[in-house]
Design a protein around this motif. Sequence first.
Motif, mmCIF file in Angstrom:
data_model
loop_
_atom_site.group_PDB
_atom_site.id
_atom_site.type_symbol
_atom_site.label_atom_id
_atom_site.label_comp_id
_atom_site.label_asym_id
_atom_site.label_seq_id
_atom_site.Cartn_x
_atom_site.Cartn_y
_atom_site.Cartn_z
ATOM 1 N N ARG A 76 0.966 -1.274 -0.123
ATOM 2 C CA ARG A 76 -0.110 0.122 0.021
ATOM 3 C C ARG A 76 0.827 1.344 -0.006
ATOM 4 N N LEU A 77 0.319 2.312 -0.747
ATOM 5 C CA LEU A 77 1.036 3.546 -0.932
ATOM 6 C C LEU A 77 0.401 4.705 -0.334
ATOM 7 N N ALA A 78 1.156 5.471 0.303
ATOM 8 C CA ALA A 78 0.529 7.028 0.462
ATOM 9 C C ALA A 78 -0.611 7.243 1.056
ATOM 10 N N VAL A 79 -1.792 7.755 0.690
ATOM 11 C CA VAL A 79 -3.066 7.949 1.047
ATOM 12 C C VAL A 79 -3.685 6.405 1.507
ATOM 13 N N ASP A 80 -3.372 5.373 1.094
ATOM 14 C CA ASP A 80 -4.086 4.174 1.067
ATOM 15 C C ASP A 80 -3.196 3.293 2.309
ATOM 16 N N MET A 81 -2.191 4.035 2.993
ATOM 17 C CA MET A 81 -1.630 3.424 4.120
ATOM 18 C C MET A 81 -2.215 3.728 5.159
ATOM 19 N N GLU A 82 -2.622 2.700 5.975
ATOM 20 C CA GLU A 82 -3.434 3.176 7.348
ATOM 21 C C GLU A 82 -2.613 3.691 8.276
ATOM 22 N N GLU A 83 -1.496 3.200 8.376
ATOM 23 C CA GLU A 83 -0.513 3.576 9.638
ATOM 24 C C GLU A 83 0.743 3.518 9.080
ATOM 25 N N VAL A 84 1.506 4.746 9.250
ATOM 26 C CA VAL A 84 2.806 4.845 8.943
ATOM 27 C C VAL A 84 3.819 4.573 9.954
ATOM 28 N N HIS A 85 4.947 4.032 9.791
ATOM 29 C CA HIS A 85 5.825 3.712 10.809
ATOM 30 C C HIS A 85 7.460 4.227 10.506
ATOM 31 N N MET A 86 7.159 5.396 9.674
ATOM 32 C CA MET A 86 8.567 5.811 9.226
ATOM 33 C C MET A 86 8.974 6.756 10.132
ATOM 34 N N PRO A 87 10.410 6.835 10.324
ATOM 35 C CA PRO A 87 10.894 8.139 11.333
ATOM 36 C C PRO A 87 10.645 9.573 10.823
ATOM 37 N N GLY A 88 10.580 10.404 11.812
ATOM 38 C CA GLY A 88 10.374 11.786 11.083
ATOM 39 C C GLY A 88 9.043 12.232 10.871
ATOM 40 N N THR A 89 7.987 11.232 11.172
ATOM 41 C CA THR A 89 6.720 11.906 10.561
ATOM 42 C C THR A 89 5.523 10.886 11.204
ATOM 43 N N ASN A 90 4.521 11.005 10.915
ATOM 44 C CA ASN A 90 3.219 10.356 11.617
ATOM 45 C C ASN A 90 2.392 10.163 10.274
ATOM 46 N N THR A 91 1.318 9.338 10.659
ATOM 47 C CA THR A 91 0.373 8.823 9.566
ATOM 48 C C THR A 91 -0.260 10.261 8.784
ATOM 49 N N GLU A 92 -0.854 10.902 9.551
ATOM 50 C CA GLU A 92 -1.663 12.128 9.241
ATOM 51 C C GLU A 92 -0.803 12.894 8.544
ATOM 52 N N LYS A 93 0.439 13.245 8.956
ATOM 53 C CA LYS A 93 1.244 14.258 8.300
ATOM 54 C C LYS A 93 2.036 13.692 6.991
ATOM 55 N N TYR A 94 2.340 12.338 7.050
ATOM 56 C CA TYR A 94 2.813 11.632 5.920
ATOM 57 C C TYR A 94 2.006 11.829 4.877
ATOM 58 N N LYS A 95 0.655 11.449 5.012
ATOM 59 C CA LYS A 95 -0.599 11.683 4.124
ATOM 60 C C LYS A 95 -0.834 13.060 3.286
ATOM 61 N N GLN A 96 -0.852 14.092 4.171
ATOM 62 C CA GLN A 96 -0.910 15.415 3.915
ATOM 63 C C GLN A 96 0.231 15.766 3.070
ATOM 64 N N ASN A 97 1.469 15.698 3.567
ATOM 65 C CA ASN A 97 2.563 15.966 2.585
ATOM 66 C C ASN A 97 2.506 15.187 1.270
ATOM 67 N N PHE A 98 2.138 14.171 1.246
ATOM 68 C CA PHE A 98 2.295 13.245 -0.076
ATOM 69 C C PHE A 98 1.156 13.960 -1.063
ATOM 70 N N ALA A 99 0.090 14.168 -0.629
ATOM 71 C CA ALA A 99 -0.739 14.928 -1.316
ATOM 72 C C ALA A 99 -0.441 16.064 -1.984
ATOM 73 N N LYS A 100 0.199 16.860 -0.890
ATOM 74 C CA LYS A 100 0.679 18.173 -1.221
ATOM 75 C C LYS A 100 1.581 18.170 -2.417
#
Length: 695
Positions: A431-455
């Motif tokens: 799963r990619l970007a907005v389709d990811m339910e939960e983000v485990h990457m360093p330096g971000t969180n799920t909501e921030k990651y999805k917003q930044n990707f869409a931007k």
Amino acid sequence: MEQLTNKEIQEIKLKDDTYSIKVSMKKVFIEGWDNYFFAIFQRDTSNVKTLVHRMVEETSEFYIFRIKISFGAYDAFFTAGDSFDLSIVRRREDEEKRSRIKSNFAPMDFLQIPVNESTIFYPATTKEGNVSFYRKENFLLAKFASADLTKGAILHLNGIYHFPGLDPSAIKHMALQLTTNLNDDVIQIPVSPQQAPAAYQTYAQSGFQAEIDMTPYVSLGRAQYFKFHLIMDVEKDGRVERIESTRIKVGDRSEKYTINRKLKFGNAKIQLMCFPTKKSKYFSLRVKEYKLPVEMFRTAREKWISLRRSKKLLKLYKMAFYILGTFMPVDKKLVMFESFHGKQYSDNPRAIFEYMKEAKPDYQLIWSADRRHLNNFNDKDVVYVRRFSVRWLLLMTRAKYWVTNARLPLWIPKPGHTTYLQTWHGTPLKRLAVDMEEVHMPGTNTEKYKQNFAKESSKWDYLVSPNAYSSKIFKRAFQFSQTMVESGYPRNDYLYNGNNPQMIHQLKQTMGIPDDKKVILYAPTWRDNNFYGKGRYKFDLELDLAALQEQFGDTHVIVLRKHYLVAENLDISAYKGFVYDFSKYDDIRDLYLISDLLITDYSSVFFDYANLRRPMMFFVYDIDDYRDNLRGFYFDFEQKAPGPLVKTTEEIIAEIAKLEENGFQPSANYDKFYERFCYLEDGNASKRVVDHVFK
């Protein structure tokens, strides 16, 4: 109350045979689900035990739960395996999500329960920062609680230890054992017993202290590193046994273990540094000669890097980018290329570049190159500019076209005159970007990651897709509403136009690969939750190279290709002539051509490799965790993969033996896979993209 984190333990205690654990949980994480529960999962099996829990505290954002884990009540479950993962499971309708519980990095591994005379059960923090429980053979565990280094090069250490069933009166001798990287010498330093420091008395059995005069062990020249173990001579049944601890770690995440001192040593100056290692928090001591010019250069370089990465400089650079992009005249024939953040000359941008170089000679084609990876461009017939340099800034703001295969930094404003062609870099399995339910990457969180990707994706004018399956996912996952170029992947043109014996022979000669041996390409992906820091991921090589060499060393070689985000440097010196690390090789397309078999996991490389109609297998030792906790899959990978799924090296050996005996016979899955994902590939995708975009 301390700052809370989602799914993280706040406290763990042991009373008799029961662990009491407090866990913080974000309300938004569990609200909206029909039900949820905490559970212990036996690793690599389907065995699970649901845990008793209750809510004990509540804040505006968090619930605090207390979980009980009774070894006595679950002894049959815990004695049936060796490793157990603490998780939370959420359910609604036909959907179920399992997520690991994170550690607070307390010294919980001291909270051991004796199972029998030789076995213990205990919790610990994994390398990924999660909480797991283990049933293992009894061992001596030691950690340092504090460290100090005086001006006289005297190292003062206070430590704690635990060994279930140990009678302190039976200890006849106790010492620290030091080893060094420079030679095979073993140094023993006597230690004296003491009570464990107050902060550790909940965990440790007892404490110890030691003083080490480091001056006899200082040597000039090459830097010297010391490792520490605790050893004990213990009397048991009338005889004395030697017990040695695992390598000593620090007790917690505190900064108090980091020491940096400069001392005179004859006519020289010596620098002694104590620090916890990054990965496993082992206590390490480094001794090296201090040279002022070298240190001045290093300090100046660190300050320049700090300035270069500062928010103030970034703000000025962003402002300059915006002003130049607004007022500088556009160069309608200038195209800026970038692959994997400027680290490589590769992938779809390379294929488009090479086509345009011949078909569009009137265009100016320039590559953006990361300053740390300029060697990947120096021997190529390309024009490049250092990423984020002043010249790069001037070119990027004037260029009519940007061509890249990964996201650009979010702060970069796209000028109104620029056409942004995003090629992406793979057919989506996970799963990619907005389709990811939960983000485990360093330096971000799920909501921030999805917003930044869409931007970022809102800046793309064109997006290349290899097939209809990908187009549908890209539109939704990237929230992309501009022009999709469904053309096949330009990078795969090479697999059709270069797939001939002469090219393969030439590539093998250039790479130093024996012509008379078959090539196994191992190309795994990265794990979102296994990292050193942002953009730097860990990698554990689960393959048993020794076993593979024993079986196939005379007939095969292994070519290793790690993901570009993986920071690990693997030591394969013991397998010289059998294992070749081509992780830093420019472009994986050459490795595809020379290989006879692909072994991967969840990497999108197998979508491209299928174009060669060669055998593949999938080494998915962690598939349950990857599927359920990290990413999830877009299609039924376990049922429809174009090759066998294997979980052990033994299974890999068996599958390779089958291929050697029977040859490669594409399965029905393979044929269906090829028809679904490779139907557009014919060696002309680059032309289709260029014709569509560069009108």
